[in-house]
Design an enzyme around this catalytic site. Structure first.
Site, PDB file in Angstrom:
ATOM      1  N   ILE A 154     -42.722  76.101  52.910  1.00 28.08           N
ATOM      2  CA  ILE A 154     -43.606  76.635  54.147  1.00 28.08           C
ATOM      3  C   ILE A 154     -42.390  77.309  55.257  1.00 28.08           C
ATOM      4  O   ILE A 154     -41.588  76.432  55.560  1.00 28.08           O
ATOM      5  CB  ILE A 154     -44.373  75.453  54.742  1.00 28.08           C
ATOM      6  CG1 ILE A 154     -45.579  75.217  53.763  1.00 28.08           C
ATOM      7  CG2 ILE A 154     -45.192  76.149  56.117  1.00 28.08           C
ATOM      8  CD1 ILE A 154     -46.316  76.164  52.940  1.00 28.08           C
ATOM      9  N   LYS A 155     -42.580  78.331  55.740  1.00 23.44           N
ATOM     10  CA  LYS A 155     -41.443  78.885  56.792  1.00 23.44           C
ATOM     11  C   LYS A 155     -42.002  78.412  58.125  1.00 23.44           C
ATOM     12  O   LYS A 155     -43.195  78.700  58.668  1.00 23.44           O
ATOM     13  CB  LYS A 155     -41.357  80.325  56.686  1.00 23.44           C
ATOM     14  CG  LYS A 155     -40.728  80.764  55.466  1.00 23.44           C
ATOM     15  CD  LYS A 155     -40.639  82.410  55.223  1.00 23.44           C
ATOM     16  CE  LYS A 155     -39.542  83.059  55.934  1.00 23.44           C
ATOM     17  NZ  LYS A 155     -39.521  84.426  55.623  1.00 23.44           N
ATOM     18  N   ILE A 156     -41.166  77.893  59.072  1.00 21.64           N
ATOM     19  CA  ILE A 156     -41.292  77.638  60.332  1.00 21.64           C
ATOM     20  C   ILE A 156     -40.144  77.919  61.062  1.00 21.64           C
ATOM     21  O   ILE A 156     -39.010  78.049  60.777  1.00 21.64           O
ATOM     22  CB  ILE A 156     -41.439  75.920  60.487  1.00 21.64           C
ATOM     23  CG1 ILE A 156     -42.661  75.269  59.675  1.00 21.64           C
ATOM     24  CG2 ILE A 156     -41.426  75.607  62.127  1.00 21.64           C
ATOM     25  CD1 ILE A 156     -42.686  73.818  59.957  1.00 21.64           C
TER      26      ILE A 156
END
Length: 365
Positions: free
Chosen positions: A141-143
């Protein structure tokens, strides 16, 4: 037969990921072909990539119609479409993920809503939600690595979620990101939970730095440094990486099975036509790193790229380049903060456009 030039990069310990996704590349078998022929070892996506995929193809029309029945918002509908693509891509990469060293590669990245870039709790909550919805070991998941993103990254790692930290431009912020990763792992250890299968990358953006800095160099009589500042910054980031992930603090976690958070080079296509189109890939090939590149850059490298162990070459020159900037009164920290702010905006705009396109499609249904 000559070895594929893209595949050669892997000999130097670097993984090449594809910075692109759409349904056609998955269903046509071309994604699998890139794995087999070029040794591609992962995929990254972002709102701009999905905007292009969904608005330029009829492949999503049926799903938009179906998901419209239950989705409460257009954003929810979008993530329904995106999750399906990410699951399919993750399945294509499961063979890479399950190789001899399980989890060394084979990751597919999905980004939280760009509207949440400056909201800690909402980012952490959506990361958890998307992780559960995709339900694949090999998803990240990209944050965004914004100031409010840091505690969300730590919370997500502590919850056992693989994280791709995106939108990094500056060295001080990058070091804070490594701390968020390590602190998240330490939290898990303190709770008696395993840290063996958690993976993370820190995505350091390159060519956008030069796009902003190069015109300033001309003004200061430093034209010979054009196209060199981003590469110098990346080399200095790698120095930080080596220091942090060889520290005593890290070694305690490593003994429990933790994996270093690899540096990932992003924004690797040359924006300046005067530069070689494989410039940013060639300059930063080295061990324990990832390079994510668009299809055009991968094709260019396959045709005329040069694979060599370059990442730690010219470290003194990198230090000197950044020192010259400072002496000329160019504040790189101010520039990288501006790039981060603009980067959020650059993801917000296509996301707004994407949501509008989905709305229009719903009306037609």
């Amino acid at each position: 037969m000559a070895t594929n030039k893209v595949k050669q990069i892997h000999n130097f310990g670097q993984s090449i990921w594809l910075d692109f996704i759409d349904r056609e590349i998955i269903s046509s078998g071309n994604l699998k072909k890139l794995i087999d022929e070029d040794g591609i070892r992962g995929v990254t996506s972002n709102p701009a990539i999905f905007e292009k995929a969904i608005t330029s193809s009829a492949d999503y029309d049926e799903d938009i119609k179906t998901l419209s029945k239950d989705a409460k918002t257009t954003e929810e509908l979008f993530f329904g479409l995106a999750v399906k693509d990410i699951q399919h891509a993750a399945d294509v990469f499961s063979g890479v993920y399950n190789e001899e060293v399980k989890g060394a590669d084979g990751y597919v990245s999905l980004e939280v809503s760009p509207f949440l870039a400056l909201k800690t709790e909402e980012t952490a909550a959506q990361a958890k939600e998307l992780w559960a919805k995709v339900d694949r070991e090999n998803v990240m998941i990209k944050i965004p690595g914004t100031k409010p993103g840091l505690p969300a990254i730590q919370q997500s790692i502590a919850a056992g979620i693989n994280i791709n930290v995106t939108l990094l431009f500056g060295l001080p912020r990058y070091e804070e990101v490594t701390d968020a990763y390590i602190s998240g792992l330490e939290e898990r250890v303190a709770k008696g939970e395993s840290i063996e299968n958690i993976a993370s990358v820190a995505s350091f953006f390159l060519s956008r730095i030069d796009v902003m800095v190069d015109p300033m160099l001309d003004e200061k009589g430093l034209g010979d440094l054009k196209g060199e500042v981003a590469i110098a910054s990346a080399k200095k980031a790698y120095e930080i990486y080596k220091r942090v992930f060889n520290s005593e603090r890290w070694k305690k976690l490593e003994a429990k099975g933790a994996r270093p958070q690899r540096l990932l080079w992003a924004s690797t296509s040359s924006k300046n036509p005067d530069f070689k189109d494989t410039k940013y890939v060639e300059a930063l090939i080295g061990p324990d790193t990832v390079d994510t590149a668009p299809l055009e850059t991968i094709e260019a490298f396959r045709d005329h790229g040069v694979a060599a162990n370059t990442l730690e070459e010219g470290m003194d020159k990198a230090t000197e380049t950044l020192e010259k900037l400072k002496q000329a009164g160019i504040n790189i920290d101010e520039i990288t903060q501006k790039l981060e702010d603009e980067g959020i905006e650059k993801f917000n705009k296509p996301f707004e456009k994407l949501l509008k396109a989905i709305e229009d499609q719903q009306k037609k249904a």
